[in-house]
Design a protein around this motif. Structure first.
Motif, PDB file in Angstrom:
ATOM      1  N   UNK A   1       3.400 -11.572  -9.905  1.00  0.00           N
ATOM      2  CA  UNK A   1       2.995 -10.181  -9.705  1.00  0.00           C
ATOM      3  C   UNK A   1       4.117  -9.370  -9.053  1.00  0.00           C
ATOM      4  N   UNK A   2       4.794  -9.943  -8.074  1.00  0.00           N
ATOM      5  CA  UNK A   2       5.887  -9.225  -7.410  1.00  0.00           C
ATOM      6  C   UNK A   2       7.003  -8.891  -8.396  1.00  0.00           C
ATOM      7  N   UNK A   3       7.361  -9.858  -9.220  1.00  0.00           N
ATOM      8  CA  UNK A   3       8.446  -9.626 -10.174  1.00  0.00           C
ATOM      9  C   UNK A   3       8.034  -8.637 -11.258  1.00  0.00           C
ATOM     10  N   UNK A   4       6.752  -8.693 -11.664  1.00  0.00           N
ATOM     11  CA  UNK A   4       6.260  -7.740 -12.654  1.00  0.00           C
ATOM     12  C   UNK A   4       6.229  -6.335 -12.075  1.00  0.00           C
ATOM     13  N   UNK A   5       5.806  -6.216 -10.824  1.00  0.00           N
ATOM     14  CA  UNK A   5       5.789  -4.914 -10.160  1.00  0.00           C
ATOM     15  C   UNK A   5       7.197  -4.319 -10.094  1.00  0.00           C
ATOM     16  N   UNK A   6       8.191  -5.162  -9.882  1.00  0.00           N
ATOM     17  CA  UNK A   6       9.574  -4.679  -9.852  1.00  0.00           C
ATOM     18  C   UNK A   6       9.978  -4.093 -11.200  1.00  0.00           C
ATOM     19  N   UNK A   7       9.490  -4.691 -12.295  1.00  0.00           N
ATOM     20  CA  UNK A   7       9.755  -4.136 -13.629  1.00  0.00           C
ATOM     21  C   UNK A   7       9.072  -2.782 -13.780  1.00  0.00           C
ATOM     22  N   UNK A   8       7.815  -2.691 -13.341  1.00  0.00           N
ATOM     23  CA  UNK A   8       7.116  -1.405 -13.398  1.00  0.00           C
ATOM     24  C   UNK A   8       7.919  -0.321 -12.666  1.00  0.00           C
TER      25      UNK A   8
ATOM     26  N   UNK B   1       0.833  -1.195   0.000  1.00  0.00           N
ATOM     27  CA  UNK B   1       0.000   0.000   0.000  1.00  0.00           C
ATOM     28  C   UNK B   1       0.860   1.233   0.000  1.00  0.00           C
ATOM     29  N   UNK B   2       0.262   2.348  -0.362  1.00  0.00           N
ATOM     30  CA  UNK B   2       0.972   3.614  -0.391  1.00  0.00           C
ATOM     31  C   UNK B   2       0.922   4.281   0.965  1.00  0.00           C
ATOM     32  N   UNK B   3       1.235   5.578   0.976  1.00  0.00           N
ATOM     33  CA  UNK B   3       1.169   6.312   2.225  1.00  0.00           C
ATOM     34  C   UNK B   3       2.541   6.424   2.852  1.00  0.00           C
ATOM     35  N   UNK B   4       2.581   6.343   4.173  1.00  0.00           N
ATOM     36  CA  UNK B   4       3.867   6.445   4.862  1.00  0.00           C
ATOM     37  C   UNK B   4       4.159   7.889   5.194  1.00  0.00           C
ATOM     38  N   UNK B   5       5.419   8.323   4.955  1.00  0.00           N
ATOM     39  CA  UNK B   5       5.827   9.676   5.302  1.00  0.00           C
ATOM     40  C   UNK B   5       6.625   9.653   6.578  1.00  0.00           C
ATOM     41  N   UNK B   6       6.964  10.821   7.068  1.00  0.00           N
ATOM     42  CA  UNK B   6       7.794  10.933   8.266  1.00  0.00           C
ATOM     43  C   UNK B   6       6.920  11.098   9.491  1.00  0.00           C
ATOM     44  N   UNK B   7       7.381  10.523  10.593  1.00  0.00           N
ATOM     45  CA  UNK B   7       6.690  10.739  11.861  1.00  0.00           C
ATOM     46  C   UNK B   7       7.044  12.133  12.370  1.00  0.00           C
TER      47      UNK B   7
ATOM     48  N   UNK C   1      -4.071  -5.565  -7.777  1.00  0.00           N
ATOM     49  CA  UNK C   1      -5.107  -4.797  -7.068  1.00  0.00           C
ATOM     50  C   UNK C   1      -5.210  -5.245  -5.614  1.00  0.00           C
ATOM     51  N   UNK C   2      -5.136  -6.546  -5.377  1.00  0.00           N
ATOM     52  CA  UNK C   2      -5.182  -7.040  -3.998  1.00  0.00           C
ATOM     53  C   UNK C   2      -3.961  -6.574  -3.202  1.00  0.00           C
ATOM     54  N   UNK C   3      -2.875  -6.266  -3.913  1.00  0.00           N
ATOM     55  CA  UNK C   3      -1.673  -5.773  -3.262  1.00  0.00           C
ATOM     56  C   UNK C   3      -1.674  -4.271  -3.035  1.00  0.00           C
ATOM     57  N   UNK C   4      -2.780  -3.601  -3.330  1.00  0.00           N
ATOM     58  CA  UNK C   4      -2.880  -2.171  -3.055  1.00  0.00           C
ATOM     59  C   UNK C   4      -2.649  -1.271  -4.241  1.00  0.00           C
ATOM     60  N   UNK C   5      -2.480  -1.841  -5.427  1.00  0.00           N
ATOM     61  CA  UNK C   5      -2.278  -1.052  -6.638  1.00  0.00           C
ATOM     62  C   UNK C   5      -3.602  -0.931  -7.391  1.00  0.00           C
TER      63      UNK C   5
END
Length: 381
Positions: free
Chosen positions: A368-375, A2-8, A49-53
């Motif tokens: 999917x993980x390996x394809x995402x790495x290519x993206x 998933x996205x998000x995060x940032x600094x505390x 999509x299930x991975x948050x994309x």
């Protein structure tokens, strides 16, 4: 993922690294019907999509890919081009890219590459292409132009990668990512009634091949294999599940080899997985093959497999460990392998266990993980 995060904030604490941002992907597959490539496109889009994309599927309206994508709550864009470089389809896809801020346009078939390249032109979207067949590319200006536009090219096997290199694609532009299989699925074998309707008596040893009746699948070799196996096992029954332009030739071969009682051409079946689950042995008789994902399906079910060593098949079936491989076009040897698996129980049990273990290395999630790495690599370039 998933996205998000940032600094505390506050307290002067140590900053925490941001999580990778979600990626928005437009998957383009405008083929008619439902074959292995369409299923792989669907599974990849769903896994991302299930991975948050965000996955958007561009497919022909009313075709299985579009309908099944909607069933999985994926966004679907109707795209029914009359030709690969259809300007109206290109304009529609370009609007999708801009409205949804698509970052990657992923072309899943050869015909989709031109659409993807034109639609992404003039935008910030990157083009990724998956090549699933071990044929060389056509040598013409259009093919050269559209593949030059790709920021990355994914080959599903080493055999496919070598065909791309032979077509003039630089090896450094190619990433090998095998197709995946959904290991979470459960299968119910076809009922006795269904098998009886297809000419399979109760208790008869059954071999099943799921493949189109097209040249590169070489279905006539399967017919010859069934004839050879029946020399040792007269009670053998076989199902060839699929349709295609070679049906008349296959029917002629069945008549020539006298296996009309034993081998049934089922045509296209929506319950192909159930028929495969009912098999004692699964086969694939291809003369050319990108990878052979139907064998991954069979292996994930624990089916002993016998196949030709075509294209990428040896990259998933380890001869003697997770199946038996024979030379291309050799119906006699393929028939012998089928008969061995049906008569040597210890061998069948050992290869069944090996098949399950081997299939576990080809999960959809890993693909999917390996394809995402290519993206991410092409987006960071």
């Amino acid at each position: 993922m998933s996205g998000g995060g940032g600094r505390e904030g506050g307290g002067g604490g140590t900053p925490r690294a941001s999580a990778p941002s979600p990626v928005t992907v437009l998957h383009v597959d405008t083929e008619r019907g439902w074959r292995g490539g369409e299923r792989q496109a669907l599974w990849l889009a769903d896994a991302l999509q299930r991975g948050g994309h965000k996955s958007i599927v561009a497919a022909r309206a009313g075709e299985p890919l579009a309908m099944r994508a909607r069933e999985r709550a994926l966004a679907v864009v109707a795209c029914s081009p009359f030709a690969e470089f259809d300007p109206f389809a290109v304009a529609r896809l370009r609007r999708v890219i801009r409205v949804h801020r698509v970052q990657v346009v992923h072309a899943h078939t050869g015909h989709a590459v031109g659409l993807a390249a034109l639609a992404a032109a003039g935008t910030e979207a990157r083009v990724v292409v998956t090549r699933r067949v071990d044929f060389t590319l056509r040598s013409n200006p259009g093919t050269r132009w559209k593949y030059r536009r790709a920021h990355a090219i994914i080959a599903i096997s080493r055999a496919v990668a070598e065909a791309l290199v032979a077509s003039g694609i630089a090896r450094g532009r190619i990433e090998i990512i095998p197709s995946g299989v959904d290991l979470t699925r459960t299968f119910s074998p076809a009922s006795r009634e269904t098998l009886r309707e297809l000419g399979v008596p109760d208790g008869a040893p059954l071999v099943v091949q799921v493949s189109q009746l097209v040249g590169h699948k070489d279905p006539v070799t399967f017919v010859r294999a069934v004839a050879a196996a029946r020399q040792r096992l007269p009670a053998l029954r076989a199902l060839l599940v699929g349709e295609g332009p070679l049906r008349p030739q296959v029917e002629a071969a069945i008549a020539e080899h006298g296996v009309g009682e034993a081998l049934r051409l089922t045509g296209y079946r929506g319950d192909a997985d159930s028929l495969l689950a009912a098999a004692d042995v699964a086969t694939l008789s291809s003369q050319e093959e990108g990878l052979g994902t139907v064998l991954l399906d069979a292996m994930s079910m624990g089916k002993p497999t016998a196949a030709t060593a075509a294209g990428g098949i040896p990259e998933i079936v380890v001869d003697g460990a997770s199946g038996i491989l024979v030379p291309v076009h050799d119906g006699e040897r393929l028939g012998e392998a089928i008969a061995r698996l049906l008569t040597d129980r210890a061998l069948a049990v050992r290869l069944s266990a090996g098949a399950r273990a081997r299939a576990a290395e080809f999960s959809v999630e890993r693909t999917a993980e390996r394809t995402l790495a290519v993206y991410r690599r092409v987006l960071d370039a």
